[in-house]
Design a protein around this motif. Sequence first.
Motif, PDB file in Angstrom:
ATOM      1  N   ILE A   1      -0.171  -4.576   6.621  1.00  0.00           N
ATOM      2  CA  ILE A   1      -1.540  -4.436   6.351  1.00  0.00           C
ATOM      3  C   ILE A   1      -2.606  -4.786   7.336  1.00  0.00           C
ATOM      4  O   ILE A   1      -3.659  -3.994   7.582  1.00  0.00           O
ATOM      5  CB  ILE A   1      -1.591  -5.516   4.873  1.00  0.00           C
ATOM      6  CG1 ILE A   1      -0.736  -4.811   3.984  1.00  0.00           C
ATOM      7  CG2 ILE A   1      -3.231  -5.473   4.584  1.00  0.00           C
ATOM      8  CD1 ILE A   1      -0.777  -5.924   2.538  1.00  0.00           C
TER       9      ILE A   1
ATOM     10  N   VAL B   1      -0.337  -6.410  -1.239  1.00  0.00           N
ATOM     11  CA  VAL B   1      -1.382  -5.306  -1.047  1.00  0.00           C
ATOM     12  C   VAL B   1      -2.484  -5.756  -0.628  1.00  0.00           C
ATOM     13  O   VAL B   1      -3.406  -5.088  -0.255  1.00  0.00           O
ATOM     14  CB  VAL B   1      -1.428  -4.538  -2.389  1.00  0.00           C
ATOM     15  CG1 VAL B   1      -0.395  -3.855  -3.016  1.00  0.00           C
ATOM     16  CG2 VAL B   1      -2.217  -5.294  -3.602  1.00  0.00           C
TER      17      VAL B   1
ATOM     18  N   ASP C   1      -4.898  -3.397   1.735  1.00  0.00           N
ATOM     19  CA  ASP C   1      -4.149  -2.158   1.667  1.00  0.00           C
ATOM     20  C   ASP C   1      -5.202  -0.903   1.437  1.00  0.00           C
ATOM     21  O   ASP C   1      -5.995  -1.158   0.421  1.00  0.00           O
ATOM     22  CB  ASP C   1      -2.853  -1.886   0.857  1.00  0.00           C
ATOM     23  CG  ASP C   1      -1.926  -0.777   1.064  1.00  0.00           C
ATOM     24  OD1 ASP C   1      -2.450   0.149   0.120  1.00  0.00           O
ATOM     25  OD2 ASP C   1      -1.228  -0.751   1.999  1.00  0.00           O
TER      26      ASP C   1
END
Length: 196
Positions: free
Chosen positions: A48, A85, A108
Amino acid sequence: MTAAQAHLVRAHSHLGRPGRTEGSFREMPEGLELDTPHVEDGAAIWRIARDSRVLDLNSSYSYLLWCRDFAATSVVARGADGEPVGFVTGYIRPDRPETLVVWQVAVDHAQRGRGLAGALLDGLTARVVDTLGVSRVETTITPGNVASKRLFTSYAERHGASLEREVLFDGGLFPDGGHEPEVLYRIGPVASTAVF
């Protein structure tokens, strides 16, 4: 185990319920859960950070260590499959135990535009205010990182905290050349209004 270490262990296991907010705290976007990072999350966090194309990318090894040694002062957002995420990594300043230094924030690409970075920052600071007695937040931002400037400026406004800026590291201090200066953002005092 020292009292300080025991305090960090308690902080490591003390997280608010996902989606639970009160006052000026941002709510976690639907379908995402706030959690403590685990060593197994290090690779995803590294990816990420790499894919952000804004952050200084550290070695993959450093993200594994971060998830082990600084999990109590960091958070991840997990999707329905349990994979990270988004994340915020931070640490307590050794010479100023009331100060959380936010090292990196990244989300993300698929989760951007949902307020996730602000929700992660709110969730982390609520936890460390309540469990570690933190009352101030610091971070550094390069002048060209508009998204981070907005994130931390809105964070200070949302929490009614003062915000001071000053150059911490001039660009000439970096050995690789061409690095923008790192501007220190000092925010505080901050207080938790979250319900756990």
